[in-house]
Design an enzyme around this catalytic site. Structure first.
Site, short mmCIF file in Angstrom:
data_model
loop_
_atom_site.label_atom_id
_atom_site.label_comp_id
_atom_site.label_asym_id
_atom_site.label_seq_id
_atom_site.Cartn_x
_atom_site.Cartn_y
_atom_site.Cartn_z
N CYS A 190 0.83 -1.21 0.00
CA CYS A 190 0.00 0.00 0.00
C CYS A 190 0.87 1.26 0.00
O CYS A 190 1.47 1.60 -1.02
CB CYS A 190 -1.00 -0.06 1.15
SG CYS A 190 -2.37 1.10 0.97
N HIS B 47 -3.01 -5.29 1.35
CA HIS B 47 -2.40 -5.69 2.62
C HIS B 47 -2.62 -7.19 2.84
O HIS B 47 -3.66 -7.59 3.36
CB HIS B 47 -3.08 -4.97 3.79
CG HIS B 47 -2.92 -3.49 3.79
ND1 HIS B 47 -1.96 -2.84 4.52
CD2 HIS B 47 -3.63 -2.52 3.17
CE1 HIS B 47 -2.06 -1.54 4.35
NE2 HIS B 47 -3.08 -1.31 3.54
N GLU C 237 -0.96 -8.87 5.00
CA GLU C 237 -0.65 -9.11 6.42
C GLU C 237 -1.89 -9.04 7.31
O GLU C 237 -1.84 -9.48 8.46
CB GLU C 237 0.41 -8.12 6.92
CG GLU C 237 -0.06 -6.69 7.16
CD GLU C 237 -0.23 -5.85 5.90
OE1 GLU C 237 -0.60 -4.67 6.03
OE2 GLU C 237 -0.01 -6.37 4.78
#
Length: 197
Positions: A82, A176, A178
């Protein structure tokens, strides 16, 4: 332990903790990095999501911008998500005044291209080089890549837009991974670090 790469997460702003967890689950030694001397001790680096203008200004303030550029130019593997993708671009289409980038991928990015915070969404994204089906990506005020140079390899698209790019040792995603519990993109990055360690 010698085959376990030490990977830092740039801890100036953004979702640092989630990346530390994802890297640890992908068999890396993960640690936060805030200062040039900490950067010098890692084999690779993740630049997390956050606010790209703020991260750029903090990197300059903390004396990190030039050391980051030098390590990237020297071939250190870096993965940006990002805002991290924006910082790894050679050019931003609509930069805020004074916003600098680290560079590393010959691409032009558009900030907040997928919309505002309340237009955030999740999507399944097919990523070249990652087996086991699509990766679940979270898009939060995400950029997309308008164009890439000859050396940059597009490894994922969503809705007709480029959302993941790799150029040699540098990897970037608009989304993202994660935040999803699926750590395959981090595992890919750990393998990239291991290959040059």
């Amino acid at each position: 332990m010698s085959d376990t790469p030490v990977i830092g997460v740039l801890a100036l702003q953004g979702d640092v903790r989630e990346h530390l967890i994802a890297l640890a689950s992908a068999d890396a030694q993960a640690r936060p990095v805030r200062r040039p001397e900490e950067l010098a001790e890692v084999d690779g680096l993740v630049i997390p999501g956050g606010e790209s203008t703020t991260m750029s200004k903090l990197a300059v303030l903390f004396g990190m911008m030039e050391p980051l550029r030098e390590r990237v130019r020297a071939g250190m593997p870096v993965y940006g998500t990002c805002a991290g993708m924006i910082l790894l671009a050679e050019k931003i289409l609509d930069p805020h005044s004074g916003q600098e980038t680290v560079g590393g991928i010959d691409m032009i990015v558009r900030r907040n291209a997928f919309g505002r915070q309340n237009e955030s969404f999740e999507a399944a994204v097919e990523v070249d080089g990652i087996e086991g089906g699509p990766v679940e990506g979270v898009f939060i005020r995400a950029p997309w890549v308008e164009s890439v140079g000859a050396e940059a390899e597009v490894i994922a698209e969503h809705g007709g837009h480029i959302v993941a790019v790799r150029q040699r040792n540098v990897l970037a995603t608009s989304f993202h991974p994660e935040l999803t519990g699926d750590h395959r993109v981090h595992a890919l990055f750990v393998e990239m670090v291991r290959a040059v360690k």
